[in-house]
Design a protein around this motif. Structure first.
Motif, PDB file in Angstrom:
ATOM      1  N   TRP A  70       0.831  -1.205   0.000  1.00 23.38           N
ATOM      2  CA  TRP A  70       0.000   0.000   0.000  1.00 23.38           C
ATOM      3  C   TRP A  70       0.864   1.253   0.000  1.00 23.38           C
ATOM      4  O   TRP A  70       0.557   2.225  -0.668  1.00 23.38           O
ATOM      5  N   PRO A  89      -6.454  -0.820   3.211  1.00 27.07           N
ATOM      6  CA  PRO A  89      -6.810  -1.981   2.387  1.00 27.07           C
ATOM      7  C   PRO A  89      -6.985  -3.227   3.252  1.00 27.07           C
ATOM      8  O   PRO A  89      -6.157  -3.504   4.111  1.00 27.07           O
ATOM      9  N   TYR A  98      -7.809  -2.614  -4.742  1.00 20.84           N
ATOM     10  CA  TYR A  98      -7.936  -2.901  -3.319  1.00 20.84           C
ATOM     11  C   TYR A  98      -9.334  -2.555  -2.832  1.00 20.84           C
ATOM     12  O   TYR A  98      -9.934  -1.587  -3.277  1.00 20.84           O
ATOM     13  N   CYS A 100     -11.016  -1.298   0.561  1.00 18.07           N
ATOM     14  CA  CYS A 100     -10.482  -0.563   1.711  1.00 18.07           C
ATOM     15  C   CYS A 100     -11.586  -0.097   2.636  1.00 18.07           C
ATOM     16  O   CYS A 100     -12.719   0.134   2.206  1.00 18.07           O
TER      17      CYS A 100
END
Length: 142
Positions: A70, A89, A98, A100
């Motif tokens: 990330w 995430p 992702y 999140c």
């Protein structure tokens, strides 16, 4: 002798991950991890919390993704106006996007909303009011 796989985790393991992440995980996600840590949802890879009882299954943890992968994505978008600092995430789709928790926006239950973040455009799309609603989406994106 083969080692039995551990499914689920403990409260203390979740608390360790939260300390490493610098934020509390949503209660619904923590509850899911207590019973399902290390499991996926079909093709959707949910990041586990690292659990020393099953390091082989949980090494690819939410904290590893947050600190390594990330951070690289955040660095890639550093020269844009996107503010990714409120996103955590918790899962990855098969195409690199992702899923999140967005800590800048709380849903009706008081938990962070669930968003999909595009690794190609940086676009953030709201998917659900919380993790429980995300789990019940009729066609959860993969």
């Amino acid at each position: 002798m083969s080692k039995t796989r551990v499914i689920g985790t403990s409260v203390s393991t979740i608390q360790t991950a939260e300390a490493e992440l610098g934020r509390a995980l949503p209660k619904s996600f923590s509850s899911w991890l207590l019973a399902n840590n290390g499991r996926s949802l079909g093709a959707l890879v949910i990041f586990p919390v690292f659990d020393s009882r099953d390091p082989r299954t949980t090494w690819n943890s939410i904290t590893r993704h947050f600190k390594d992968d990330w951070q690289e994505w955040r660095d890639n978008f550093a020269d844009t106006s996107l503010d990714l600092s409120n996103l955590l995430p918790f899962a990855e789709s098969g195409v690199g996007d992702y899923f999140c928790f967005d800590y800048s926006r709380l849903g009706g239950t008081g938990e962070p909303v669930v968003v999909r973040w595009s690794h190609e455009t940086g676009e953030i799309t709201t998917l659900a009011d919380d993790f429980v609603m995300f789990l019940t989406l009729p066609e959860r994106p993969a």
